[in-house]
Design a protein around this motif. Structure first.
Motif, mmCIF file in Angstrom:
data_model
loop_
_atom_site.group_PDB
_atom_site.id
_atom_site.type_symbol
_atom_site.label_atom_id
_atom_site.label_comp_id
_atom_site.label_asym_id
_atom_site.label_seq_id
_atom_site.Cartn_x
_atom_site.Cartn_y
_atom_site.Cartn_z
ATOM 1 N N MET B 1 10.303 52.399 44.193
ATOM 2 C CA MET B 1 11.642 51.785 44.172
ATOM 3 C C MET B 1 12.381 52.030 45.482
ATOM 4 O O MET B 1 13.040 51.147 46.006
ATOM 5 N N LYS B 2 12.221 53.255 46.021
ATOM 6 C CA LYS B 2 12.900 53.573 47.287
ATOM 7 C C LYS B 2 12.428 52.660 48.416
ATOM 8 O O LYS B 2 13.237 52.178 49.209
ATOM 9 N N ASP B 3 11.118 52.387 48.442
ATOM 10 C CA ASP B 3 10.577 51.517 49.509
ATOM 11 C C ASP B 3 11.147 50.115 49.388
ATOM 12 O O ASP B 3 11.541 49.498 50.376
ATOM 13 N N ILE B 4 11.178 49.637 48.160
ATOM 14 C CA ILE B 4 11.680 48.276 47.949
ATOM 15 C C ILE B 4 13.108 48.178 48.431
ATOM 16 O O ILE B 4 13.488 47.247 49.160
ATOM 17 N N LYS B 5 13.927 49.186 48.069
ATOM 18 C CA LYS B 5 15.335 49.164 48.454
ATOM 19 C C LYS B 5 15.471 49.227 49.974
ATOM 20 O O LYS B 5 16.244 48.473 50.571
ATOM 21 N N ALA B 6 14.704 50.101 50.610
ATOM 22 C CA ALA B 6 14.786 50.242 52.061
ATOM 23 C C ALA B 6 14.383 48.942 52.748
ATOM 24 O O ALA B 6 15.039 48.471 53.684
ATOM 25 N N LYS B 7 13.312 48.335 52.232
ATOM 26 C CA LYS B 7 12.826 47.096 52.831
ATOM 27 C C LYS B 7 13.864 45.980 52.708
ATOM 28 O O LYS B 7 14.131 45.245 53.665
ATOM 29 N N LEU B 8 14.458 45.931 51.504
ATOM 30 C CA LEU B 8 15.460 44.894 51.259
ATOM 31 C C LEU B 8 16.659 45.075 52.170
ATOM 32 O O LEU B 8 17.137 44.123 52.802
ATOM 33 N N THR B 9 17.136 46.335 52.301
ATOM 34 C CA THR B 9 18.277 46.610 53.160
ATOM 35 C C THR B 9 17.986 46.224 54.599
ATOM 36 O O THR B 9 18.813 45.614 55.283
ATOM 37 N N GLU B 10 16.780 46.542 55.021
ATOM 38 C CA GLU B 10 16.382 46.215 56.389
ATOM 39 C C GLU B 10 16.423 44.708 56.624
ATOM 40 O O GLU B 10 16.964 44.220 57.614
ATOM 41 N N LYS B 11 15.862 43.969 55.674
ATOM 42 C CA LYS B 11 15.821 42.508 55.820
ATOM 43 C C LYS B 11 17.226 41.926 55.859
ATOM 44 O O LYS B 11 17.518 41.033 56.660
ATOM 45 N N ILE B 12 18.090 42.436 54.986
ATOM 46 C CA ILE B 12 19.466 41.909 54.944
ATOM 47 C C ILE B 12 20.189 42.235 56.244
ATOM 48 O O ILE B 12 20.848 41.380 56.841
ATOM 49 N N LYS B 13 20.045 43.494 56.690
ATOM 50 C CA LYS B 13 20.732 43.922 57.905
ATOM 51 C C LYS B 13 20.281 43.113 59.114
ATOM 52 O O LYS B 13 21.047 42.877 60.040
ATOM 53 N N ALA B 14 19.014 42.719 59.119
ATOM 54 C CA ALA B 14 18.494 41.954 60.251
ATOM 55 C C ALA B 14 19.152 40.590 60.344
ATOM 56 O O ALA B 14 19.335 40.049 61.425
#
Lengths: 181, 188, 302
Positions: B1-14
């Motif tokens: 779950m942590k990876d998914i959240k981190a990945k999602l945040t990264e994509k949004i921030k980009a």
């Protein structure tokens, strides 16, 4: 002979007796009160032995049973239903919500006093009233019908302007139709 | 779950600059965004990242701060993650972009929000009377709308009930609980 | 017989039919209640209901056809009653027994519902319109086995009059129930639909259609329909007794026979839920139709 006062009195007594023993109920099931009607009608409490029976449409009904809170939107419909019923007609207010608002005392779209808008003959207290209380309410209605005191419909006709003003106060778009009772 | 959240945040921030995120335990992630990019970020979440289900649109009235908070709750059936997109708008002139071309069902929420909070939604289809009939006062779900006063004025009260005891005080006294400061205001 | 006796006899027949039909209705309500494990209303409850309905005001009507509808029903019931022999030996209840025949009766029996359909159409209530279409479709269903049963009887005994068929039973000593059993089965199955107890109460389903064609009628309209319905159910029961159970010599036997045959649709109805329209029609065009054809073959061969 038929317009003679004494014979009219006898006819009234017989008719009131018949009305008392044949009450066709139109249950306007708003709120939680609608769930109290099936046990009252079915085998546990069996209201049919008193002559109480469900009616399908307002035209056939004698009693309008308002089972719970009325929002301003439903009040409009209840008024229309009440005015479609044929004389003699009675109203039973069912539960605290119709008496003083009950738990909806501070709601912005729920009426508190039913008897400001429709002439109520009998109130049944409780939140919710159990079927025993409902049967007691029907018993009270039968009592006042037999005594000829259930004259809510006449009250409505006589004070039509007052009732209409109250109704208009919360439903400005209420259509006033022509009445030919 | 942590990876998914981190990945999602990264994509949004980009893709979007002015986004701040807040993580919660479990399958929930919050984004605080500016009101101008609401349609863009929701489209991005739906089309590119697979958040295809709009669960709910909620509105909170922050009376003291003079703002409305609008919360869009999205759900992805693949990643099993709830995403809360939060935005704040001015309470005096509340204007919100319309998103019912992204999800058709948003239209119902928006109509209700418009009626209950008085939020103007740009280009809303069916912006007319919805749940209330003949309503002339201020929108009733706003916190500065005095419901009890209004009910008293409009629907009257049964006479002879003025001496009704406030049950809450009695219950609190018996259970020896302390009333919190913020709740004292609402207790009669 | 002179005119006065005829008129008095006709009035007596109508009163008898009204009282018996109403009491049967009340007894059916009582039986239904006992099956539901309830106490139920008294057997005379229907009389109280009828009197109360008669005492109600009728403030508005939707046009003359609405008034004509119940009147059509009443007239059709009473006229049908006049043509059906109540007792074997006639007596007070002779009326017009020797004038008409079964074919005429078949036409007469659908006259009332058609008038009612016109009356219900004018009320403008959508529930009425749906109820009328349902009623007419159901009538198409049960009329076919019913007509086939009657045609079988006519072929078998070479007569189209009811009194002729009753004479046949008197002479041979056996009821037609036993001498033409397939016609009896077809007629009984058709009777289930004719009485409109569930599962064939699709016309006036109270929870579904708000009582269908009568939904706009209260007070005196409903009183007229109720009493004409009672008379008509008495007529139908008497007709069955006349055709298949050898008629009745006196009123007591008539009551016993009609009541026992009335229990078939009633008891079947109490324990059944409601059919949909197409299911009802499929029912009537299944086994009842088969028995009708069988009855005609049986009559033609023997």
């Amino acid at each position: 002979m038929i317009n003679d006062k004494n014979s009219q009195k006898i006819v009234d007594i017989i008719q009131n007796w018949a009305r008392k023993h044949s009450i066709w109920v139109l249950a306007y099931g708003t709120g939680c009160g609608a769930i109290e009607i099936p046990p009252t009608m079915t085998s546990r409490y069996d209201a049919e032995r008193l002559g109480v029976r469900g009616a399908a449409t307002p035209r056939q009904a004698d009693v309008l049973l308002v089972t719970g809170y009325l929002t301003t939107k439903t009040l409009k419909r209840v008024i229309r239903v009440y005015e479609q019923m044929q004389d003699p007609k009675f109203v039973i207010g069912f539960g605290s919500c119709t008496i003083n608002g009950g738990m909806y005392y501070d709601s912005y779209n729920t009426i508190k006093l039913l008897d400001k808008y429709l002439p109520v003959d009998v109130y049944i207290n409780g939140c919710m009233p159990r079927p025993e209380a409902v049967l007691a309410g029907f018993g009270k209605l039968q009592e006042i019908i037999a005594e000829g005191r259930a004259n809510g419909a006449q009250k409505y006709k006589d004070n039509l302007e007052w009732y209409k003003a109250n109704q208009k106060k919360i439903i400005p778009s209420l259509l006033t139709t022509d009445y030919n009772w | 779950m942590k990876d998914i959240k981190a990945k999602l945040t990264e994509k949004i921030k980009a893709s979007f600059d002015t986004v701040s995120e807040k993580d919660y335990n479990g399958n929930r992630l919050d984004f605080h965004v500016d009101v101008k990019i609401i349609p863009q970020i929701l489209t991005f979440l739906k089309v590119n990242l697979g958040y295809i289900h709009l669960s709910h649109i909620s509105c909170v009235d922050w009376l003291e701060e003079g703002e409305f908070e609008i919360i869009y709750i999205l759900w992805s059936p693949v990643e099993k993650l709830k995403v809360f997109v939060r935005t704040r708008i001015n309470r005096e002139k509340p204007v919100l972009p319309n998103i019912d071309m992204i999800w058709r069902q948003a239209n119902t929420y928006e109509r209700e929000m418009r009626e209950m909070f008085g939020i103007e939604i740009e280009g809303l289809e069916g912006a007319e009377e919805f749940l209330l009939e003949d309503w002339q006062e201020m929108p009733p779900m706003r916190r500065d709308f005095q419901t009890e006063e209004y009910a008293e004025k409009t629907f009257w009260s049964r006479e002879g009930r003025e001496d009704a005891i406030d049950v809450r005080e009695e219950i609190i006294k018996r259970s020896r609980e302390e009333i919190p400061d913020f709740a004292k205001k609402y207790s009669r | 017989m002179d005119l006065l006796t005829n008129i008095l006899g006709a009035i007596a027949t109508i009163i008898l039919a009204f009282v018996v039909g109403m009491s049967y209705g009340g007894i059916v309500r009582k039986i239904t209640a006992r099956v539901h494990n309830r106490l139920g209303p008294p057997w005379y409850q229907n009389f109280i209901d009828a009197y109360k309905l008669f005492g109600k005001t009728t403030a508005i009507h939707h046009g003359w056809m609405q008034i004509m509808g119940p009147a059509f029903l009443m007239v059709s019931s009473v006229v049908t009653l006049m043509f059906v022999p109540v007792l074997n030996n006639g007596g007070w209840f002779t009326n017009l027994n020797f004038k008409g025949d079964l074919i005429f009766l078949l036409y007469l029996m659908v006259f009332g519902p058609l008038g009612m359909a016109l009356g219900a159409g004018q009320t403008g209530n959508p529930n009425s319109a749906i109820g009328v279409t349902r009623g007419l479709s159901q009538m198409v269903g049960f009329e076919i086995p019913w007509v086939m049963a009657l045609v079988a009887l006519m072929i078998q005994f070479n007569t189209t009059t009811i009194t002729g068929l009753m004479d046949v039973q008197q002479m041979s000593g056996t009821w037609l129930m036993f001498s033409s059993p397939f016609a009896f089965i077809a007629a009984v199955l058709a009777m289930l639909g004719m009485f409109r107890y569930s599962p064939f109460d699709i016309v006036g389903a109270p929870t579904e259609l708000a009582s269908g064609p009568v939904s706009e009628n209260g007070g005196k309209f409903l009183f007229t329909m109720m009493s004409s319905g009672s008379i008509f159910s008495f007529v139908k029961l008497t007709l069955y007794v006349d055709l298949f159970m050898g008629g009745a010599d006196n009123l007591i036997i008539l009551l016993i026979k009609t009541f026992s045959i009335y229990m078939i649709p009633v008891l079947y109805g109490i324990v059944s839920p409601r059919y949909r329209t197409e299911q009802a029609i499929r029912f009537f065009w299944g086994w009842p139709l088969f028995f009708g054809i069988l009855a005609i073959l049986y009559a033609a061969i023997f």
